[in-house]
Motif scaffolding. Structure first.
Motif, mmCIF file in Angstrom:
data_model
loop_
_atom_site.group_PDB
_atom_site.id
_atom_site.type_symbol
_atom_site.label_atom_id
_atom_site.label_comp_id
_atom_site.label_asym_id
_atom_site.label_seq_id
_atom_site.Cartn_x
_atom_site.Cartn_y
_atom_site.Cartn_z
ATOM 1 N N ARG A 108 128.343 33.525 58.593
ATOM 2 C CA ARG A 108 127.149 33.666 59.422
ATOM 3 C C ARG A 108 126.282 34.851 58.997
ATOM 4 N N VAL A 112 122.370 34.947 57.582
ATOM 5 C CA VAL A 112 121.312 35.802 58.142
ATOM 6 C C VAL A 112 120.639 36.591 57.025
ATOM 7 N N HIS A 115 118.347 34.336 55.150
ATOM 8 C CA HIS A 115 117.138 34.078 55.944
ATOM 9 C C HIS A 115 116.151 35.247 55.834
ATOM 10 N N PRO A 131 121.148 30.990 60.886
ATOM 11 C CA PRO A 131 119.853 30.299 60.822
ATOM 12 C C PRO A 131 119.714 29.377 59.613
ATOM 13 N N SER A 133 118.546 26.065 57.599
ATOM 14 C CA SER A 133 117.275 25.332 57.647
ATOM 15 C C SER A 133 117.457 23.828 57.663
ATOM 16 N N THR A 310 124.841 28.690 67.096
ATOM 17 C CA THR A 310 123.845 29.762 66.987
ATOM 18 C C THR A 310 122.408 29.262 66.866
ATOM 19 N N THR A 311 122.235 28.021 66.488
ATOM 20 C CA THR A 311 120.900 27.515 66.168
ATOM 21 C C THR A 311 120.723 26.117 66.753
ATOM 22 N N ILE A 314 118.537 21.774 64.432
ATOM 23 C CA ILE A 314 118.531 21.905 62.973
ATOM 24 C C ILE A 314 118.193 20.542 62.376
#
Length: 360
Positions: A108, A112, A115, A131, A133, A310-311, A314
């Motif tokens: 993770r 980050v 990103h 994060p 994509s 976390t996101t 997606i």
């Protein structure tokens, strides 16, 4: 999660092949069409990564973006090593990453970092935290359901009198819980789960040890079926059962359609495997990576969305897996060009191939 038809992806992937480009060569070539894609795979213990996914992704990337290059690394089941590999790729200037995380949670912070460096990450096969994509995989719940349904069919009347041993995948992979949940949605209330083990690293050796423990605890005559999460785990389970003198072998499931597993299925040692059409998965990941590398919206080549811890939402492609038994090898794996009959049917198992109708 919203879903559109898969043929949209096929059309969009084909569209990338014919998309107007500044040129594939010549002085007018745009920088956006000469970037590097980082490809990070998790291990060599599962044969598909090196034998199927890697060459298929590299081939499709070259077709979609002839001037693009690929930077490749394999983590060898080591999350720390994969973090280092990812950091190295960012330092070298990759434009986009395709990542199959050795440990979805442990990677993770690295995602980050990517990103922050404006390097988008496509999560491949396993949904990494952070994060990302885009995400490309198969419906893990359906994988588990196919395994559970096949096991119930193979066990038949024994479902009432014997027990199932569950050999689940590595707990660091979110797919392992997904597969297990899908399998239990079929098995719950229909069989007794005698033992359930998580197999570290999807390791054949660990599966062998845990299967030996299950035989010792339950007795060799009281195990009616083995829910093995993938083919490497199935191999370890079958080896342990043989060593314990279990005859006949109870039905054993699998996943990934490894060549050795296909041969075991034809010989009657493993009941089934789950085939996940790797070419479609590789094509979708390559298309998403090229779109992101060119600065395009990844939703142009996705069909649904997925939420991670976390996101949310997606952009994703979730493909459909297929069950394979001895009677369906030809219409699935051979038909799709995964293996030829010559590759599968070595001299040692030729009689088994003939019995299954698998002949040239």
């Amino acid at each position: 999660m919203r879903t559109r038809l898969w043929h949209v992806v096929a059309a969009l992937v084909a569209g990338l092949m014919t998309m107007p480009q500044t040129a594939c060569g010549g002085d007018s070539q745009s920088r956006s069409d000469s970037f590097t894609v980082g490809l990070l795979l998790p291990s060599r213990s599962v044969p598909r990564w090196e034998h199927s996914d890697k060459p298929l992704i590299e081939k499709r990337l070259k077709e979609l973006c002839p001037r693009c290059t690929v930077e490749y690394a394999n983590a060898e089941n080591d999350a720390d090593r994969q973090r280092q590999q990812l950091t190295s790729m960012i330092t070298k200037g990759v434009k986009v990453l395709i990542l199959d995380a050795a440990d979805a949670r442990a990677l993770r912070s690295s995602i980050v970092d990517a990103h922050r460096a404006d390097v988008p990450v496509v999560a491949y096969d396993r949904l990494a935290e952070g994060p990302v994509s885009g995400y490309v995989s198969f419906d893990g719940g359906q994988v588990g359901r196919l395994q559970g349904e096949a096991l119930l069919k193979a066990m038949g009347a024994q479902t009432k009198s014997s027990q199932v041993v569950m050999l689940n995948g590595d707990p660091t992979s979110p797919n392992a819980a997904w597969f297990r949940k899908g399998a239990l949605s079929v098995l719950a209330g229909k069989v007794r789960i005698g033992r359930s083990y998580d197999i570290q690293g999807w390791s054949t050796d660990d599966a062998n040890a845990q299967m030996s423990a299950a035989v010792a605890a339950l007795g060799p005559d009281r195990i009616g079926g083995i829910l093995a999460a993938n083919d490497a785990i199935a191999a370890g389970a079958i080896s342990a059962l043989k060593r314990a003198g279990v005859r006949p072998l109870p039905p054993v499931t699998g996943q990934d359609a490894d060549l050795d597993a296909v041969r075991r299925i034809l010989q009657g040692e493993q009941y089934m495997t789950v085939y996940k059409p790797f070419r479609a998965e590789a094509d979708a990941a390559a298309a998403m990576a090229v779109a992101l590398g060119r600065g395009d919206d990844p939703r142009s080549v996705t069909t649904t969305t997925t939420d991670s811890p976390t996101t949310s939402r997606i952009p994703s492609v979730l493909l459909t897996p297929k069950a394979v038994t001895a009677g369906t090898v030809e219409q699935t794996l051979v038909k799709d060009g995964v293996y030829s009959i010559d590759q599968i049917c070595t001299r040692a198992i030729r009689p088994a191939c003939e019995k299954a109708g698998l002949t040239r």
